[in-house]
Write an enzyme that holds these catalytic residues in place. Sequence first.
Site, PDB file in Angstrom:
ATOM      1  N   SER A 164      64.029  36.023  22.383  1.00 19.30           N
ATOM      2  CA  SER A 164      65.304  36.749  22.335  1.00 19.30           C
ATOM      3  C   SER A 164      65.139  37.972  21.457  1.00 19.30           C
ATOM      4  O   SER A 164      64.517  37.905  20.395  1.00 19.30           O
ATOM      5  CB  SER A 164      66.398  35.883  21.710  1.00 19.30           C
ATOM      6  OG  SER A 164      66.704  34.809  22.528  1.00 19.30           O
TER       7      SER A 164
ATOM      8  N   CYS B  31      73.066  28.698  20.518  1.00 17.68           N
ATOM      9  CA  CYS B  31      71.678  29.103  20.756  1.00 17.68           C
ATOM     10  C   CYS B  31      70.743  28.389  19.782  1.00 17.68           C
ATOM     11  O   CYS B  31      71.013  28.341  18.578  1.00 17.68           O
ATOM     12  CB  CYS B  31      71.557  30.617  20.578  1.00 17.68           C
ATOM     13  SG  CYS B  31      69.968  31.254  21.103  1.00 17.68           S
TER      14      CYS B  31
ATOM     15  N   GLU C 134      72.422  28.822  25.323  1.00 20.65           N
ATOM     16  CA  GLU C 134      71.020  29.117  25.658  1.00 20.65           C
ATOM     17  C   GLU C 134      70.150  28.354  24.670  1.00 20.65           C
ATOM     18  O   GLU C 134      70.046  28.713  23.504  1.00 20.65           O
ATOM     19  CB  GLU C 134      70.754  30.619  25.595  1.00 20.65           C
ATOM     20  CG  GLU C 134      69.580  31.010  26.493  1.00 20.65           C
ATOM     21  CD  GLU C 134      69.408  32.514  26.607  1.00 20.65           C
ATOM     22  OE1 GLU C 134      70.163  33.140  27.391  1.00 20.65           O
ATOM     23  OE2 GLU C 134      68.539  33.053  25.922  1.00 20.65           O
TER      24      GLU C 134
ATOM     25  N   TYR D  82      66.415  26.009  24.095  1.00 17.02           N
ATOM     26  CA  TYR D  82      65.085  25.727  24.654  1.00 17.02           C
ATOM     27  C   TYR D  82      64.622  24.388  24.089  1.00 17.02           C
ATOM     28  O   TYR D  82      64.869  24.087  22.943  1.00 17.02           O
ATOM     29  CB  TYR D  82      64.068  26.767  24.215  1.00 17.02           C
ATOM     30  CG  TYR D  82      64.222  28.127  24.808  1.00 17.02           C
ATOM     31  CD1 TYR D  82      63.099  28.782  25.307  1.00 17.02           C
ATOM     32  CD2 TYR D  82      65.435  28.765  24.840  1.00 17.02           C
ATOM     33  CE1 TYR D  82      63.208  30.053  25.830  1.00 17.02           C
ATOM     34  CE2 TYR D  82      65.553  30.028  25.369  1.00 17.02           C
ATOM     35  CZ  TYR D  82      64.437  30.677  25.850  1.00 17.02           C
ATOM     36  OH  TYR D  82      64.556  31.941  26.362  1.00 17.02           O
TER      37      TYR D  82
HETATM   38  P1  NAP Z   1      64.121  23.988  13.380  1.00 19.23           P
HETATM   39  O1  NAP Z   1      63.709  24.664  12.122  1.00 19.23           O
HETATM   40  O2  NAP Z   1      63.268  22.908  13.949  1.00 19.23           O
HETATM   41  O3  NAP Z   1      65.564  23.368  13.240  1.00 19.23           O
HETATM   42  C1  NAP Z   1      66.634  24.116  12.752  1.00 19.23           C
HETATM   43  C2  NAP Z   1      67.681  23.145  12.255  1.00 19.23           C
HETATM   44  O4  NAP Z   1      68.267  22.426  13.335  1.00 19.23           O
HETATM   45  C3  NAP Z   1      67.105  22.120  11.297  1.00 19.23           C
HETATM   46  O5  NAP Z   1      67.986  22.011  10.223  1.00 19.23           O
HETATM   47  C4  NAP Z   1      67.109  20.853  12.135  1.00 19.23           C
HETATM   48  O6  NAP Z   1      67.210  19.689  11.372  1.00 19.23           O
HETATM   49  C5  NAP Z   1      68.356  21.071  12.941  1.00 19.23           C
HETATM   50  N1  NAP Z   1      68.497  20.125  14.044  1.00 19.23           N
HETATM   51  C6  NAP Z   1      67.568  19.284  14.585  1.00 19.23           C
HETATM   52  N2  NAP Z   1      68.121  18.517  15.528  1.00 19.23           N
HETATM   53  C7  NAP Z   1      69.433  18.861  15.593  1.00 19.23           C
HETATM   54  C8  NAP Z   1      70.508  18.396  16.364  1.00 19.23           C
HETATM   55  N3  NAP Z   1      70.376  17.422  17.252  1.00 19.23           N
HETATM   56  N4  NAP Z   1      71.713  18.978  16.178  1.00 19.23           N
HETATM   57  C9  NAP Z   1      71.874  19.960  15.281  1.00 19.23           C
HETATM   58  N5  NAP Z   1      70.892  20.430  14.496  1.00 19.23           N
HETATM   59  C10 NAP Z   1      69.667  19.892  14.659  1.00 19.23           C
HETATM   60  O7  NAP Z   1      64.418  25.102  14.435  1.00 19.23           O
HETATM   61  P2  NAP Z   1      63.422  26.179  15.028  1.00 19.23           P
HETATM   62  O8  NAP Z   1      62.036  25.640  15.006  1.00 19.23           O
HETATM   63  O9  NAP Z   1      63.698  27.488  14.416  1.00 19.23           O
HETATM   64  O10 NAP Z   1      63.842  26.142  16.527  1.00 19.23           O
HETATM   65  C11 NAP Z   1      64.815  26.887  17.056  1.00 19.23           C
HETATM   66  C12 NAP Z   1      64.873  26.612  18.535  1.00 19.23           C
HETATM   67  O11 NAP Z   1      65.583  27.653  19.105  1.00 19.23           O
HETATM   68  C13 NAP Z   1      63.518  26.563  19.211  1.00 19.23           C
HETATM   69  O12 NAP Z   1      63.504  25.441  20.055  1.00 19.23           O
HETATM   70  C14 NAP Z   1      63.476  27.842  20.011  1.00 19.23           C
HETATM   71  O13 NAP Z   1      62.750  27.733  21.213  1.00 19.23           O
HETATM   72  C15 NAP Z   1      64.940  28.033  20.287  1.00 19.23           C
HETATM   73  N6  NAP Z   1      65.303  29.421  20.518  1.00 19.23           N
HETATM   74  C16 NAP Z   1      66.083  29.643  21.562  1.00 19.23           C
HETATM   75  C17 NAP Z   1      66.430  30.938  21.830  1.00 19.23           C
HETATM   76  C18 NAP Z   1      67.268  31.204  23.010  1.00 19.23           C
HETATM   77  O14 NAP Z   1      67.706  30.278  23.611  1.00 19.23           O
HETATM   78  N7  NAP Z   1      67.505  32.456  23.345  1.00 19.23           N
HETATM   79  C19 NAP Z   1      66.029  31.985  21.028  1.00 19.23           C
HETATM   80  C20 NAP Z   1      65.243  31.707  19.941  1.00 19.23           C
HETATM   81  C21 NAP Z   1      64.890  30.400  19.695  1.00 19.23           C
HETATM   82  P3  NAP Z   1      66.035  18.623  11.092  1.00 19.23           P
HETATM   83  O15 NAP Z   1      65.832  18.659   9.606  1.00 19.23           O
HETATM   84  O16 NAP Z   1      66.583  17.311  11.549  1.00 19.23           O
HETATM   85  O17 NAP Z   1      64.815  19.046  11.838  1.00 19.23           O
END
Ligand code: NAP
Length: 394
Positions: A194, A352, A392, A394
């Site tokens: 994004s 998101c 959105e 992933y």
């Molecule tokens: P992350 O650091 O793994 O997690 C962020 C937070 O979300 C952590 O506090 C995590 O808690 C929490 N979390 C885990 N499970 C949850 C649930 N069921 N409900 C609510 N919160 C929860 O995140 P990240 O690695 O940055 O990942 C972000 C995600 O966004 C990726 O999968 C990426 O592909 C996606 N993304 C999507 C878009 C898009 O759709 N356009 C753009 C950018 C990124 P815990 O301590 O439990 O892990």
Amino acid sequence: MNKPLKQHLIDPEICIRCYTCEMTCPIQAITHDDMNVVVDADKCNFCMDCIPVCPTGSIDEWRVVETPYSLDEQFEWTELPEQAEISGGDDSTEALDEAMAALLAEAHAGAGGKSVAPASASKPSINLHTIGKPVTARVQGNYRLTAEGSDSDVRHIILDMAGAPFPVLEGQSIGIIPPGTDAEGKPHLPRLYSVSSPRDGERPGYANVSLTVKREPHGVGSNYVCDLSKGDEVQVTGPFGATFLLPDDPAARLLMICTGTGSAPFRAFTMRRQRMSAGAAGDMVLFFGARTPDSLPYFGPLKKVPDSLLKKHFAFSRVEGEEKQYVQDRMRAHEDEVAELLADPNTHIYVCGLRGMEAGVDEALANIAESIGLPWVTTRDAMRAEGRYHVETY
Ligand code: NAP
């Protein structure tokens, strides 16, 4: 005459070419060319594995046909054909419909459903630069956003599009093609990110875009991007995305809910509104979840954005000595604020980030909506149809 049959198709206007469906399909029924991602009717067995993984719902298209559309026909499409009139449809069509509806209901459990762009959003350009003809962009900067030593390495990457026409709107994504080949010796597919900068550029008036990328262990794309240095050349496709867009209407109110790097589009939304000075106090509310303050992208700069422009609620899940908090917990803690937004027909909801958050966020929204007498499923589906509800993940 052939017996009518159901054909699974992908909407080329909405598809963001993230190839997640292609990577998920267990029987290689999904393929792509330079332009489109398509389903091979000879192979698809309606297992539905691809449905919930699609971030946009573009995968959820079906037509009853007498002769299935060929791959070549689908590769040519810029939009889906309407459902053609089927002569001599019989009971089997009805039975097919019912079976399909049951399968879809199951596949969609917790998923966002098909999105519609906000009515006032600008018209996006899509798929201007394809895998066969990517833009060569140059890296202008690569900055670590999370604290050194934090377990999460999130980068702010700025790409200069080198004068190539590359109009992006807030909420759209771009593809980056990692160099080299995959395990089968095929060139890597683009990885989708994004855009986190507004339409007029990371720096206003410059043809540059920024991305927010987290290094994933063994991630081909994320390690490539996170290791880029200033001056490196990068092959870029896109832009993609026609629905997860910012309303241009300054009266639109935004309820934004994200985890981790899912914050990227909301940075773009906020910067756009900041630059346009659009909206009044309370018009943008953000619920943002991360493991710790150290691993929350843009924590420092975000704290400086005045509450009058953007009301922020942070949820931290792994702060020592503190209770685990998710965005849905913060939403419940601020239910009056969320309820007031839900009741306002000018409110747009955006979710998101992690796929796993969908169910919990949906449940929190349902509880809050129902506490003020709004039946959630009807409200959400109406909002989605009006282009006011966007997911959105992933
Ligand atoms: P992350 O650091 O793994 O997690 C962020 C937070 O979300 C952590 O506090 C995590 O808690 C929490 N979390 C885990 N499970 C949850 C649930 N069921 N409900 C609510 N919160 C929860 O995140 P990240 O690695 O940055 O990942 C972000 C995600 O966004 C990726 O999968 C990426 O592909 C996606 N993304 C999507 C878009 C898009 O759709 N356009 C753009 C950018 C990124 P815990 O301590 O439990 O892990």
